[in-house]
Design an enzyme around this catalytic site. Structure first.
Site, PDB file in Angstrom:
ATOM      1  N   GLU A 105      -0.658  -9.580  -0.810  1.00  0.00           N
ATOM      2  CA  GLU A 105      -2.091  -9.911  -0.703  1.00  0.00           C
ATOM      3  C   GLU A 105      -2.705 -10.118  -2.089  1.00  0.00           C
ATOM      4  O   GLU A 105      -3.492 -11.037  -2.300  1.00  0.00           O
ATOM      5  CB  GLU A 105      -2.828  -8.800   0.048  1.00  0.00           C
ATOM      6  CG  GLU A 105      -2.372  -8.702   1.497  1.00  0.00           C
ATOM      7  CD  GLU A 105      -3.304  -7.847   2.321  1.00  0.00           C
ATOM      8  OE1 GLU A 105      -4.214  -8.399   2.953  1.00  0.00           O
ATOM      9  OE2 GLU A 105      -3.118  -6.613   2.348  1.00  0.00           O
ATOM     10  N   GLU A 111       3.466  -4.861   7.494  1.00  0.00           N
ATOM     11  CA  GLU A 111       2.423  -4.031   8.133  1.00  0.00           C
ATOM     12  C   GLU A 111       2.570  -3.858   9.641  1.00  0.00           C
ATOM     13  O   GLU A 111       2.359  -2.755  10.166  1.00  0.00           O
ATOM     14  CB  GLU A 111       1.031  -4.607   7.836  1.00  0.00           C
ATOM     15  CG  GLU A 111       0.491  -4.287   6.447  1.00  0.00           C
ATOM     16  CD  GLU A 111       0.960  -5.274   5.394  1.00  0.00           C
ATOM     17  OE1 GLU A 111       1.891  -6.048   5.675  1.00  0.00           O
ATOM     18  OE2 GLU A 111       0.397  -5.248   4.289  1.00  0.00           O
ATOM     19  N   ALA A 135       0.842  -1.196   0.000  1.00  0.00           N
ATOM     20  CA  ALA A 135       0.000   0.000   0.000  1.00  0.00           C
ATOM     21  C   ALA A 135       0.880   1.250   0.000  1.00  0.00           C
ATOM     22  O   ALA A 135       1.982   1.247   0.564  1.00  0.00           O
ATOM     23  CB  ALA A 135      -0.889  -0.006   1.233  1.00  0.00           C
ATOM     24  N   GLY A 164       0.343  -5.203   0.537  1.00  0.00           N
ATOM     25  CA  GLY A 164      -0.785  -5.363  -0.384  1.00  0.00           C
ATOM     26  C   GLY A 164      -0.387  -6.077  -1.671  1.00  0.00           C
ATOM     27  O   GLY A 164      -1.229  -6.710  -2.317  1.00  0.00           O
TER      28      GLY A 164
HETATM   29  N1  COA Z   1       4.392   3.368  -0.545  1.00  0.00           N
HETATM   30  C1  COA Z   1       4.753   4.500  -1.150  1.00  0.00           C
HETATM   31  N2  COA Z   1       5.942   4.664  -1.771  1.00  0.00           N
HETATM   32  C2  COA Z   1       6.778   3.605  -1.779  1.00  0.00           C
HETATM   33  C3  COA Z   1       6.461   2.389  -1.176  1.00  0.00           C
HETATM   34  C4  COA Z   1       5.193   2.285  -0.536  1.00  0.00           C
HETATM   35  N3  COA Z   1       4.781   1.151   0.028  1.00  0.00           N
HETATM   36  N4  COA Z   1       7.495   1.541  -1.339  1.00  0.00           N
HETATM   37  C5  COA Z   1       8.414   2.208  -2.041  1.00  0.00           C
HETATM   38  N5  COA Z   1       7.999   3.456  -2.309  1.00  0.00           N
HETATM   39  C6  COA Z   1       8.688   4.510  -3.041  1.00  0.00           C
HETATM   40  C7  COA Z   1       9.740   5.185  -2.198  1.00  0.00           C
HETATM   41  O1  COA Z   1       9.157   6.192  -1.394  1.00  0.00           O
HETATM   42  C8  COA Z   1      10.641   5.718  -3.263  1.00  0.00           C
HETATM   43  O2  COA Z   1      10.068   6.865  -3.824  1.00  0.00           O
HETATM   44  P1  COA Z   1      10.959   8.225  -4.013  1.00  0.00           P
HETATM   45  O3  COA Z   1      12.069   7.795  -4.958  1.00  0.00           O
HETATM   46  O4  COA Z   1       9.999   9.184  -4.602  1.00  0.00           O
HETATM   47  O5  COA Z   1      11.460   8.550  -2.667  1.00  0.00           O
HETATM   48  C9  COA Z   1      10.610   4.637  -4.348  1.00  0.00           C
HETATM   49  O6  COA Z   1       9.415   3.917  -4.117  1.00  0.00           O
HETATM   50  C10 COA Z   1      11.758   3.665  -4.280  1.00  0.00           C
HETATM   51  O7  COA Z   1      11.798   3.112  -2.970  1.00  0.00           O
HETATM   52  P2  COA Z   1      13.098   3.175  -2.023  1.00  0.00           P
HETATM   53  O8  COA Z   1      12.619   3.031  -0.610  1.00  0.00           O
HETATM   54  O9  COA Z   1      13.920   4.353  -2.360  1.00  0.00           O
HETATM   55  O10 COA Z   1      13.860   1.849  -2.514  1.00  0.00           O
HETATM   56  P3  COA Z   1      14.827   0.944  -1.613  1.00  0.00           P
HETATM   57  O11 COA Z   1      15.490   0.016  -2.565  1.00  0.00           O
HETATM   58  O12 COA Z   1      15.683   1.777  -0.741  1.00  0.00           O
HETATM   59  O13 COA Z   1      13.837   0.115  -0.655  1.00  0.00           O
HETATM   60  C11 COA Z   1      11.871  -1.173  -0.102  1.00  0.00           C
HETATM   61  C12 COA Z   1      12.863  -0.747  -1.204  1.00  0.00           C
HETATM   62  C13 COA Z   1      10.739  -1.965  -0.760  1.00  0.00           C
HETATM   63  C14 COA Z   1      12.588  -2.054   0.924  1.00  0.00           C
HETATM   64  C15 COA Z   1      11.327   0.084   0.604  1.00  0.00           C
HETATM   65  O14 COA Z   1      10.865   0.973  -0.405  1.00  0.00           O
HETATM   66  C16 COA Z   1      10.187  -0.186   1.527  1.00  0.00           C
HETATM   67  O15 COA Z   1      10.392  -0.693   2.636  1.00  0.00           O
HETATM   68  N6  COA Z   1       8.957   0.186   1.110  1.00  0.00           N
HETATM   69  C17 COA Z   1       7.799   0.069   1.974  1.00  0.00           C
HETATM   70  C18 COA Z   1       7.275  -1.355   1.980  1.00  0.00           C
HETATM   71  C19 COA Z   1       6.092  -1.461   2.901  1.00  0.00           C
HETATM   72  O16 COA Z   1       6.179  -1.244   4.099  1.00  0.00           O
HETATM   73  N7  COA Z   1       4.920  -1.827   2.321  1.00  0.00           N
HETATM   74  C20 COA Z   1       3.713  -2.083   3.069  1.00  0.00           C
HETATM   75  C21 COA Z   1       2.946  -0.857   3.343  1.00  0.00           C
HETATM   76  S1  COA Z   1       1.559  -1.219   4.401  1.00  0.00           S
END
Ligand code: COA
Length: 268
Positions: free
Chosen positions: A115, A135, A67, A112
């Site tokens: 999911e 989450e 999400a 998500g």
């Molecule tokens: N929601 C919104 N934006 C997200 C996202 C999410 N769930 N996951 C990644 N992004 C965005 C980042 O904000 C970033 O955007 P930006 O370049 O404008 O800042 C872009 O995607 C790339 O992500 P980034 O975090 O820079 O890549 P990374 O390689 O350092 O890390 C992840 C990758 C997947 C480990 C990390 O993005 C992450 O933990 N995301 C959240 C996952 C999560 O908690 N999902 C469940 C939500 S309930």
């Protein structure tokens, strides 16, 4: 970005390709994407040309990173909270498809995204895929079936570990655990997905729909009720022209006994 573009929908050769399309945000699911995904699933359901649906993520890094966290930045207003309850079942149109749905997964498959993958019928992934439910680290819980489908897919112990710790598992571990059934090198994912989709598209749509129904029912029904359902579904299939054609074609394959070579003379 316009609403339509966050999910791409294209039909070709009986396959509906549904592509999550926010690659710069690792295909994070926002409200526009939830709505567009529902529309795509309904289009796939209504289009008689579509025999199989493939869900995949655009860009090199992710199927879907869950999400959109930016949507959680603020406490929603009462109206937004009401609206969000109304749209909480946003995966329902995908879940209700009677056609086979494949998840073709590469890179991150989180929250998500996992999911969505769990709501699909067959999951194929690239060796670079990783899976997790972050989450609880955000003080939340899965919202569209993750806590129910993950233990059914991988068992309670691994589901508990993944949901409580938020730790990601690798593609190899996902294969061993039964979360995915096929794993391929990243460069082969597109071709292997298409080959699998074509294989399904060539089979009887009704037989596949009934097989889905029977397997879903097996999660909930006592065995005797499930066996009765299977018998009922099979008896409905027995006289379909598709079954008769398929059995006759099998009988006429080179090297196989059975089948006179004259379809008119064969009785099914
Ligand atoms: N929601 C919104 N934006 C997200 C996202 C999410 N769930 N996951 C990644 N992004 C965005 C980042 O904000 C970033 O955007 P930006 O370049 O404008 O800042 C872009 O995607 C790339 O992500 P980034 O975090 O820079 O890549 P990374 O390689 O350092 O890390 C992840 C990758 C997947 C480990 C990390 O993005 C992450 O933990 N995301 C959240 C996952 C999560 O908690 N999902 C469940 C939500 S309930």
């Amino acid at each position: 970005m316009a609403e339509e573009e966050v999910v791409l929908f294209a039909v070709s050769g009986g396959i509906a390709w549904v592509t999550l399309n926010r690659p710069a945000k690792l295909n994070a699911v926002n409200a526009a994407m939830r709505a567009a995904l529902g529309r795509a699933a309904r289009m796939a359901a209504e289009d008689a040309q579509v025999r199989v649906v493939v869900l995949r993520g655009a860009g090199p890094r992710a199927f879907c990173a869950g999400a959109d966290i930016h949507e959680f930045d603020e406490v929603p207003s009462a109206a937004e909270a009401r609206q969000s309850r109304m749209t909480a079942r946003w995966l329902q149109p995908l879940e209700e498809l009677r056609k086979p749905v494949l998840a073709s997964i590469h890179g991150y498959c989180l929250g998500g995204g996992l999911e969505m993958a769990l709501a699909c019928d067959i999951r194929i992934c690239a060796e670079d895929a990783s899976f997790g439910f972050p989450e609880t680290g955000l003080g939340m819980l899965t919202g569209v079936g993750g806590s129910q489908r993950l233990p059914r897919a991988v068992g309670t112990a691994l589901a508990m570990d993944m949901m409580l710790t938020g730790d990601r598992i690798s593609a190899g571990r996902a294969l061993t655990a039964g979360l995915v059934t096929r794993i391929v090198p990243p460069a082969a994912l597109a071709a292997e997905t298409e080959a699998l989709a074509r294989q399904l598209a060539a089979r009887s749509p009704l037989a596949l729909a009934f097989a889905k129904e029977a397997i879903h029912a097996a999660q909930d029904l006592p065995l005797q009720d499930g066996l009765r359902l299977e018998t009922d579904l099979l008896s409905l299939l027995l006289n379909t022209p598709e079954r008769i054609t398929a059995v006759r074609a099998f009988g006429q394959m080179p090297g196989l006994e059975g089948g006179s070579g004259n379809p008119e003379a064969d009785h099914s």
